[in-house]
Design a protein around this motif. Sequence first.
Motif, mmCIF file in Angstrom:
data_model
loop_
_atom_site.group_PDB
_atom_site.id
_atom_site.type_symbol
_atom_site.label_atom_id
_atom_site.label_comp_id
_atom_site.label_asym_id
_atom_site.label_seq_id
_atom_site.Cartn_x
_atom_site.Cartn_y
_atom_site.Cartn_z
ATOM 1 N N LEU A 263 0.828 -1.207 0.000
ATOM 2 C CA LEU A 263 0.000 0.000 0.000
ATOM 3 C C LEU A 263 0.861 1.256 0.000
ATOM 4 O O LEU A 263 0.594 2.202 -0.760
ATOM 5 C CB LEU A 263 -0.937 -0.003 1.208
ATOM 6 N N GLU A 264 1.892 1.275 0.818
ATOM 7 C CA GLU A 264 2.744 2.470 0.857
ATOM 8 C C GLU A 264 3.410 2.706 -0.500
ATOM 9 O O GLU A 264 3.524 3.860 -0.957
ATOM 10 C CB GLU A 264 3.789 2.320 1.960
ATOM 11 N N ALA A 265 3.820 1.647 -1.170
ATOM 12 C CA ALA A 265 4.444 1.797 -2.485
ATOM 13 C C ALA A 265 3.433 2.277 -3.525
ATOM 14 O O ALA A 265 3.746 3.118 -4.383
ATOM 15 C CB ALA A 265 5.064 0.468 -2.920
ATOM 16 N N VAL A 266 2.204 1.756 -3.456
ATOM 17 C CA VAL A 266 1.166 2.159 -4.401
ATOM 18 C C VAL A 266 0.792 3.622 -4.191
ATOM 19 O O VAL A 266 0.560 4.360 -5.159
ATOM 20 C CB VAL A 266 -0.071 1.246 -4.267
ATOM 21 N N ILE A 267 0.718 4.063 -2.945
ATOM 22 C CA ILE A 267 0.417 5.473 -2.669
ATOM 23 C C ILE A 267 1.454 6.373 -3.330
ATOM 24 O O ILE A 267 1.117 7.388 -3.961
ATOM 25 C CB ILE A 267 0.357 5.725 -1.154
ATOM 26 N N ARG B 26 3.279 5.781 -5.944
ATOM 27 C CA ARG B 26 3.069 5.785 -7.395
ATOM 28 C C ARG B 26 1.832 6.590 -7.778
ATOM 29 O O ARG B 26 1.845 7.361 -8.736
ATOM 30 C CB ARG B 26 2.937 4.354 -7.923
ATOM 31 N N ALA B 27 0.755 6.411 -7.014
ATOM 32 C CA ALA B 27 -0.504 7.083 -7.344
ATOM 33 C C ALA B 27 -0.381 8.596 -7.239
ATOM 34 O O ALA B 27 -0.954 9.340 -8.046
ATOM 35 C CB ALA B 27 -1.626 6.572 -6.440
ATOM 36 N N ARG B 28 0.367 9.067 -6.247
ATOM 37 C CA ARG B 28 0.520 10.513 -6.080
ATOM 38 C C ARG B 28 1.239 11.162 -7.259
ATOM 39 O O ARG B 28 1.109 12.361 -7.488
ATOM 40 C CB ARG B 28 1.269 10.808 -4.781
ATOM 41 N N ALA B 29 1.973 10.369 -7.998
ATOM 42 C CA ALA B 29 2.707 10.905 -9.151
ATOM 43 C C ALA B 29 1.876 10.881 -10.433
ATOM 44 O O ALA B 29 2.337 11.362 -11.473
ATOM 45 C CB ALA B 29 3.990 10.101 -9.359
ATOM 46 N N ILE B 30 0.651 10.343 -10.368
ATOM 47 C CA ILE B 30 -0.195 10.228 -11.561
ATOM 48 C C ILE B 30 -1.312 11.262 -11.481
ATOM 49 O O ILE B 30 -2.124 11.250 -10.548
ATOM 50 C CB ILE B 30 -0.792 8.810 -11.678
ATOM 51 N N ASP B 31 -1.352 12.160 -12.434
ATOM 52 C CA ASP B 31 -2.336 13.234 -12.454
ATOM 53 C C ASP B 31 -3.595 12.749 -13.172
ATOM 54 O O ASP B 31 -3.574 12.498 -14.377
ATOM 55 C CB ASP B 31 -1.758 14.459 -13.160
ATOM 56 N N VAL B 32 -4.678 12.601 -12.421
ATOM 57 C CA VAL B 32 -5.960 12.186 -12.997
ATOM 58 C C VAL B 32 -7.035 13.159 -12.511
ATOM 59 O O VAL B 32 -6.861 13.852 -11.507
ATOM 60 C CB VAL B 32 -6.326 10.741 -12.571
ATOM 61 N N PRO B 33 -8.158 13.248 -13.225
ATOM 62 C CA PRO B 33 -9.229 14.165 -12.803
ATOM 63 C C PRO B 33 -9.752 13.808 -11.413
ATOM 64 O O PRO B 33 -9.841 12.632 -11.050
ATOM 65 C CB PRO B 33 -10.306 13.960 -13.871
ATOM 66 N N HIS B 34 -10.096 14.843 -10.646
ATOM 67 C CA HIS B 34 -10.706 14.664 -9.336
ATOM 68 C C HIS B 34 -12.196 14.992 -9.438
ATOM 69 O O HIS B 34 -12.584 15.986 -10.060
ATOM 70 C CB HIS B 34 -10.051 15.565 -8.292
ATOM 71 N N VAL B 35 -13.017 14.141 -8.824
ATOM 72 C CA VAL B 35 -14.465 14.312 -8.831
ATOM 73 C C VAL B 35 -14.971 14.181 -7.398
ATOM 74 O O VAL B 35 -14.207 13.863 -6.480
ATOM 75 C CB VAL B 35 -15.145 13.261 -9.735
ATOM 76 N N VAL B 36 -16.267 14.425 -7.198
ATOM 77 C CA VAL B 36 -16.870 14.208 -5.882
ATOM 78 C C VAL B 36 -16.932 12.707 -5.628
ATOM 79 O O VAL B 36 -17.603 11.973 -6.353
ATOM 80 C CB VAL B 36 -18.287 14.816 -5.811
ATOM 81 N N CYS B 37 -16.211 12.249 -4.599
ATOM 82 C CA CYS B 37 -16.161 10.816 -4.276
ATOM 83 C C CYS B 37 -16.748 10.568 -2.890
ATOM 84 O O CYS B 37 -16.340 11.197 -1.908
ATOM 85 C CB CYS B 37 -14.719 10.302 -4.313
ATOM 86 N N PRO C 59 -15.131 6.248 -19.183
ATOM 87 C CA PRO C 59 -13.937 6.274 -20.024
ATOM 88 C C PRO C 59 -12.807 5.544 -19.289
ATOM 89 O O PRO C 59 -13.002 5.071 -18.172
ATOM 90 C CB PRO C 59 -13.639 7.772 -20.160
ATOM 91 N N ARG C 60 -11.651 5.490 -19.880
ATOM 92 C CA ARG C 60 -10.592 4.639 -19.345
ATOM 93 C C ARG C 60 -10.178 5.041 -17.935
ATOM 94 O O ARG C 60 -9.993 6.219 -17.620
ATOM 95 C CB ARG C 60 -9.378 4.694 -20.270
ATOM 96 N N LEU C 61 -10.023 4.048 -17.078
ATOM 97 C CA LEU C 61 -9.635 4.247 -15.688
ATOM 98 C C LEU C 61 -8.125 4.131 -15.523
ATOM 99 O O LEU C 61 -7.423 3.654 -16.414
ATOM 100 C CB LEU C 61 -10.330 3.213 -14.807
ATOM 101 N N ASP C 62 -7.658 4.545 -14.335
ATOM 102 C CA ASP C 62 -6.242 4.405 -14.018
ATOM 103 C C ASP C 62 -6.062 3.219 -13.079
ATOM 104 O O ASP C 62 -6.623 3.187 -11.974
ATOM 105 C CB ASP C 62 -5.717 5.675 -13.346
ATOM 106 N N LEU C 63 -5.275 2.238 -13.488
ATOM 107 C CA LEU C 63 -5.138 1.002 -12.736
ATOM 108 C C LEU C 63 -4.426 1.206 -11.407
ATOM 109 O O LEU C 63 -4.746 0.556 -10.410
ATOM 110 C CB LEU C 63 -4.397 -0.045 -13.570
ATOM 111 N N THR C 64 -3.471 2.143 -11.355
ATOM 112 C CA THR C 64 -2.745 2.379 -10.103
ATOM 113 C C THR C 64 -3.669 2.950 -9.037
ATOM 114 O O THR C 64 -3.637 2.516 -7.871
ATOM 115 C CB THR C 64 -1.565 3.333 -10.334
ATOM 116 N N HIS C 65 -4.524 3.892 -9.396
ATOM 117 C CA HIS C 65 -5.468 4.442 -8.413
ATOM 118 C C HIS C 65 -6.505 3.403 -8.008
ATOM 119 O O HIS C 65 -6.946 3.380 -6.847
ATOM 120 C CB HIS C 65 -6.129 5.707 -8.962
#
Length: 286
Positions: free
Chosen positions: A159-163, A165-176, A230-236
């Motif tokens: 999990l720490e490693a995935v976090i 990686r994920a922080r380095a990937i710019d993807v749209p933010h929505v209401v979650c 549309p296409r998702l990000d696998l790391t997130h």
Amino acid sequence: MWSVVPPPAAAQVRDAFGVEVGELRPHPGGFEADAFTDGRWFVKLWRQQPDSDAALALTAELAARGIPVPAAQRTLDGSYTSAHLGRRYALFPFVDGRQATWDDADAIAGAMRAVHGIAGLLLPRTDMDEWCVEVLRDRRDHPWIADRRDEVMANVDRLEAVIERARAIDVPHVVCHHDLFPHNVLVDRDGRVVALLDWGGTRLAPREHDVFTGLCGPDPVRFLNAYGTPRLDLTHLEYARLARSLHDLAARIDNQVDQHGINTWGFDLLRRVDADLELARPFCDR
């Protein structure tokens, strides 16, 4: 362990909210709260930390935008919660419906997509700081998990490693919503969503931080097709899917409740992570 408590008296609710309630009877609650209803009003009594006033105020804003959300009532002093037996409670209009199941996956996915389409809400952004990491490292010798300590620590490291990686990937933010599982969805007899519940964890975040819920059900492909993304990000997706199972493990250990859930919500789902991500891969860009 959490103890059973009675509901607030009608006079307490009237003095706090200015609302007349009838006899409050126990209603199915959840992991974080007890619940009561008179068939017209619904009382949510948190066992520990209540939702913030900002999160409860959000329910009215969502309802005003056409999302099926019961709006929390304000107290007479302008806040959203009142005290009862050392705990906080909030008051909502009661919505008659049955708790959704994974058979309602299409309706849940459609409701999620509608939430993700909301624009202009001022919300905090996710930071992906995970409290479960510290809890599980500190309590890795807890008797409920000591025999599987290496497995837990390997997943925490992952999990720490995935976090990172994920922080380095710019993807749209929505209401979650961050917890839009069937237990937080009510549907009518025709399977239409009539209420989305429990907005305490709402943030602006990558849509994958909600969509991962579909990977926890019995048919992830059906859910992803119904969401129609549309296409998702696998790391997130990996981050959100892994973090949720570790949350569920850590919460039960930290609160000393629901030992059975250590397996059903923790280990059983942890061992499915890679298989679930493989099913999601065709829906992802990377």
